[in-house]
Scaffold this motif. Structure first.
Motif, PDB file in Angstrom:
ATOM      1  N   GLY A 116       0.967  -1.115  -0.140  1.00 46.43           N
ATOM      2  CA  GLY A 116      -0.061   0.018  -0.018  1.00 46.43           C
ATOM      3  C   GLY A 116       0.801   1.450   0.099  1.00 46.43           C
ATOM      4  O   GLY A 116       0.321   2.387  -0.576  1.00 46.43           O
ATOM      5  N   LEU A 117       1.882   1.184   0.634  1.00 46.78           N
ATOM      6  CA  LEU A 117       2.846   2.366   0.691  1.00 46.78           C
ATOM      7  C   LEU A 117       3.760   2.234  -0.738  1.00 46.78           C
ATOM      8  O   LEU A 117       3.927   3.374  -1.169  1.00 46.78           O
ATOM      9  N   GLY A 118       4.086   1.015  -1.194  1.00 42.30           N
ATOM     10  CA  GLY A 118       5.025   1.175  -2.228  1.00 42.30           C
ATOM     11  C   GLY A 118       4.428   1.298  -3.545  1.00 42.30           C
ATOM     12  O   GLY A 118       4.977   1.831  -4.771  1.00 42.30           O
ATOM     13  N   ILE A 119       3.181   1.124  -3.604  1.00 43.02           N
ATOM     14  CA  ILE A 119       2.588   1.313  -5.286  1.00 43.02           C
ATOM     15  C   ILE A 119       2.648   2.769  -5.395  1.00 43.02           C
ATOM     16  O   ILE A 119       2.382   2.842  -6.786  1.00 43.02           O
ATOM     17  N   TYR A 120       2.752   3.842  -4.806  1.00 35.72           N
ATOM     18  CA  TYR A 120       2.801   5.073  -5.135  1.00 35.72           C
ATOM     19  C   TYR A 120       4.318   5.591  -5.431  1.00 35.72           C
ATOM     20  O   TYR A 120       4.638   6.673  -6.050  1.00 35.72           O
ATOM     21  N   SER A 121       5.329   4.530  -5.382  1.00 41.76           N
ATOM     22  CA  SER A 121       6.518   4.727  -5.557  1.00 41.76           C
ATOM     23  C   SER A 121       6.741   4.654  -7.297  1.00 41.76           C
ATOM     24  O   SER A 121       6.161   3.883  -8.008  1.00 41.76           O
ATOM     25  N   ASN A 122       7.734   5.697  -7.773  1.00 41.42           N
ATOM     26  CA  ASN A 122       7.922   5.308  -8.966  1.00 41.42           C
ATOM     27  C   ASN A 122       9.006   4.791  -9.559  1.00 41.42           C
ATOM     28  O   ASN A 122       9.503   4.465 -10.756  1.00 41.42           O
ATOM     29  N   ILE A 123       9.536   3.775  -8.517  1.00 41.23           N
ATOM     30  CA  ILE A 123      10.637   2.991  -8.847  1.00 41.23           C
ATOM     31  C   ILE A 123      10.102   1.826  -9.667  1.00 41.23           C
ATOM     32  O   ILE A 123       8.976   1.193  -9.805  1.00 41.23           O
ATOM     33  N   ASP A 124      11.206   1.149 -10.699  1.00 42.09           N
ATOM     34  CA  ASP A 124      10.961  -0.014 -11.425  1.00 42.09           C
ATOM     35  C   ASP A 124      11.197  -1.147 -10.648  1.00 42.09           C
ATOM     36  O   ASP A 124      12.222  -1.583 -10.411  1.00 42.09           O
ATOM     37  N   TYR A 125      10.186  -1.930 -10.135  1.00 41.57           N
ATOM     38  CA  TYR A 125      10.233  -2.935  -9.451  1.00 41.57           C
ATOM     39  C   TYR A 125      10.617  -4.363 -10.214  1.00 41.57           C
ATOM     40  O   TYR A 125      11.034  -5.322  -9.632  1.00 41.57           O
ATOM     41  N   THR A 126      10.829  -4.241 -11.338  1.00 38.60           N
ATOM     42  CA  THR A 126      11.433  -5.192 -12.073  1.00 38.60           C
ATOM     43  C   THR A 126      13.275  -5.273 -12.274  1.00 38.60           C
ATOM     44  O   THR A 126      13.632  -5.968 -12.688  1.00 38.60           O
ATOM     45  N   ASP A 127      13.739  -4.052 -11.799  1.00 37.69           N
ATOM     46  CA  ASP A 127      14.887  -3.684 -11.569  1.00 37.69           C
ATOM     47  C   ASP A 127      15.652  -4.267 -10.046  1.00 37.69           C
ATOM     48  O   ASP A 127      15.199  -3.752  -9.170  1.00 37.69           O
ATOM     49  N   VAL A 128      16.061  -5.464  -9.999  1.00 38.74           N
ATOM     50  CA  VAL A 128      16.527  -5.906  -8.662  1.00 38.74           C
ATOM     51  C   VAL A 128      17.595  -5.329  -8.086  1.00 38.74           C
ATOM     52  O   VAL A 128      17.849  -5.406  -6.862  1.00 38.74           O
ATOM     53  N   LYS A 167      17.373  -1.770  -7.636  1.00 41.58           N
ATOM     54  CA  LYS A 167      16.857  -0.613  -7.147  1.00 41.58           C
ATOM     55  C   LYS A 167      16.415  -0.534  -5.944  1.00 41.58           C
ATOM     56  O   LYS A 167      16.161  -1.368  -5.145  1.00 41.58           O
ATOM     57  N   PHE A 168      16.628   0.670  -5.203  1.00 43.36           N
ATOM     58  CA  PHE A 168      15.962   0.878  -3.704  1.00 43.36           C
ATOM     59  C   PHE A 168      15.520   2.420  -3.964  1.00 43.36           C
ATOM     60  O   PHE A 168      16.260   3.257  -4.151  1.00 43.36           O
ATOM     61  N   GLU A 169      14.399   2.648  -3.501  1.00 47.23           N
ATOM     62  CA  GLU A 169      13.597   3.862  -3.219  1.00 47.23           C
ATOM     63  C   GLU A 169      13.121   4.015  -1.803  1.00 47.23           C
ATOM     64  O   GLU A 169      12.176   3.315  -1.575  1.00 47.23           O
ATOM     65  N   LEU A 170      13.441   4.789  -0.904  1.00 51.94           N
ATOM     66  CA  LEU A 170      13.032   4.718   0.421  1.00 51.94           C
ATOM     67  C   LEU A 170      11.549   5.225   0.505  1.00 51.94           C
ATOM     68  O   LEU A 170      10.993   6.268   0.349  1.00 51.94           O
ATOM     69  N   SER A 171      10.506   4.306   0.984  1.00 50.84           N
ATOM     70  CA  SER A 171       9.266   4.706   1.256  1.00 50.84           C
ATOM     71  C   SER A 171       8.805   4.319   2.835  1.00 50.84           C
ATOM     72  O   SER A 171       8.094   5.158   3.226  1.00 50.84           O
ATOM     73  N   ALA A 172       9.639   3.622   3.190  1.00 48.06           N
ATOM     74  CA  ALA A 172       9.176   3.050   4.620  1.00 48.06           C
ATOM     75  C   ALA A 172      10.284   2.859   5.569  1.00 48.06           C
ATOM     76  O   ALA A 172      11.217   2.265   5.046  1.00 48.06           O
TER      77      ALA A 172
END
Length: 381
Positions: free
Chosen positions: A98-110, A112-117
């Motif tokens: 629910g938090l991560g769905i708003y991230s612009n990160i490409d989840y297919t890229d292993v 990557k990391f973008e701080l949401s929580a």
């Protein structure tokens, strides 16, 4: 990552979880875990944060999640999902997604990391010796047992604070636990450097024994969106016994104080074990109806505490507890969190145990603190 790819991951995948891409979990001695139920991925006394978040263990975990594999790292959450409340309440995975769905990160890229929580447990400092706790999470118990106190070194904490403040733009949630978070000095240093944004939630898991002028509490209250989760395992004398060193009257005073804050929601958390089983419906009703709690979490005893689990209750008490919990379930069946937790409690009652184990444990507690559990809970003796 386009909308179609994101939809496939979030809606079609059985096991997808954003935590390895978005969550920074810091343990009581500076270890980095994939989440509260996961394994340690790296240690900040050996590597910096960026190295850990892109190391081979993290990349492998992300790769396995994308392949919809059930990994050892994720088995605790998936095991919980596959028990009583499967399909109704997905717990942590739903929360992080629910938090991560708003991230612009490409989840297919292993990589990557973008701080949401942010999930901080960076010290075991605590002023209580709760009967369901242990030396690894309470400095007071550790000292009582002549064991070392877990605490993230200052130089490591400073690195965490620097990383978070530099990457706070996408941060949606900070969860403070411990130990007791209102006693951990690093929390004040961090929160003072975080922007007080309305889209940032501050969640605090607390024993409710703080003074109202506590500097950390006061800094938390500067944020517009705050939730205090109150650890409550009884009322009156029973609360004081279970929360060794705690004061029920102070808890009530602090609850009233939080109720007066327009930016604060209150949530209760109760451990389901032999001393709370009979009072649990009363505790839930009190917080949901009188306090106006937004939710109530019920957790079983942790690993290594099988002697306190409700499977050890006498059969006649199990039957009474089961009847009362079924009535409470009917009352709160539309609250998926409470209903799912109660199903797990009912499953615990179906297992066999040994009442001699908890009796011996509480007798030892009484020797330490000069109390008498048999007087408070005569039906369990």
């Amino acid at each position: 990552m386009d909308a179609k790819q994101k939809y496939k991951l979030f809606r079609k995948s059985k096991h997808f979880c954003t935590a390895p891409w978005n969550l920074l979990y810091v343990g009581v001695n500076g270890n980095i875990k994939s989440c509260t139920n996961g394994y340690t991925i790296g240690h900040l006394q050996e590597h910096n944060i960026t190295e850990i978040l892109s190391n081979k263990n993290y990349k492998l975990l992300r790769k396995e999640i994308l392949a919809d594999k059930i990994t050892d790292n994720c088995k605790n959450c998936l095991m919980s999902e596959n028990t009583s409340s499967a399909g109704e309440f997905k717990g942590l995975r739903n929360h992080y997604n629910g938090l991560g769905i708003y991230s612009n990160i490409d989840y297919t890229d292993v990589s990557k990391f973008e701080l949401s929580a942010l999930d901080l447990h960076w010290s075991s400092v605590c002023d209580l010796k709760c009967v369901t706790c242990w030396a690894g999470q309470s400095s007071s118990i550790a000292r009582e047992q002549n064991k070392p106190v877990n605490h993230t070194p200052t130089e490591v904490a400073d690195k965490i604070i620097d990383f978070v403040t530099a990457n706070q733009s996408g941060l949606k949630e900070i969860y403070l636990s411990g130990g007791e978070p209102t006693l951990i000095k690093y929390n004040l240093k961090l929160l003072e450097q975080i922007d007080k944004r309305p889209d940032l939630s501050i969640r605090v898991n607390t024993n409710m024994q703080w003074k109202q002028d506590n500097k950390i509490v006061q800094e938390i209250l500067k944020f517009p969106n705050v939730m205090f989760t109150c650890s409550i395992d009884g009322t009156g004398e029973k609360f004081n016994y279970i929360r060794r060193g705690g004061d029920w009257s102070r808890t009530l005073s602090n609850i009233k104080f939080l109720q007066s804050q327009s930016n604060v929601d209150i949530r209760a958390n109760t451990v389901f074990f032999v001393l709370t089983a009979q009072q649990l419906p009363e505790i839930i009703d009190y917080f949901m109806e009188e306090i106006g709690s937004v939710d109530h979490t019920i957790n079983p005893c942790g690993m290594g505490q099988y002697h306190l689990r409700c499977r050890n209750l006498p059969t006649e008490i199990k039957n009474s507890v089961r009847k009362n919990l079924n009535s409470t379930f009917e009352k709160y069946k539309n609250n998926l969190s409470i209903a799912g937790n109660l199903k797990n409690c009912l499953l615990e009652l179906d297992k066999d145990g040994n009442s001699a184990e908890y009796k011996e444990y509480f007798d030892k507690i009484d020797i330490l603190q000069g109390s008498n559990w048999r007087k408070l809970y005569p039906e369990l003796t």
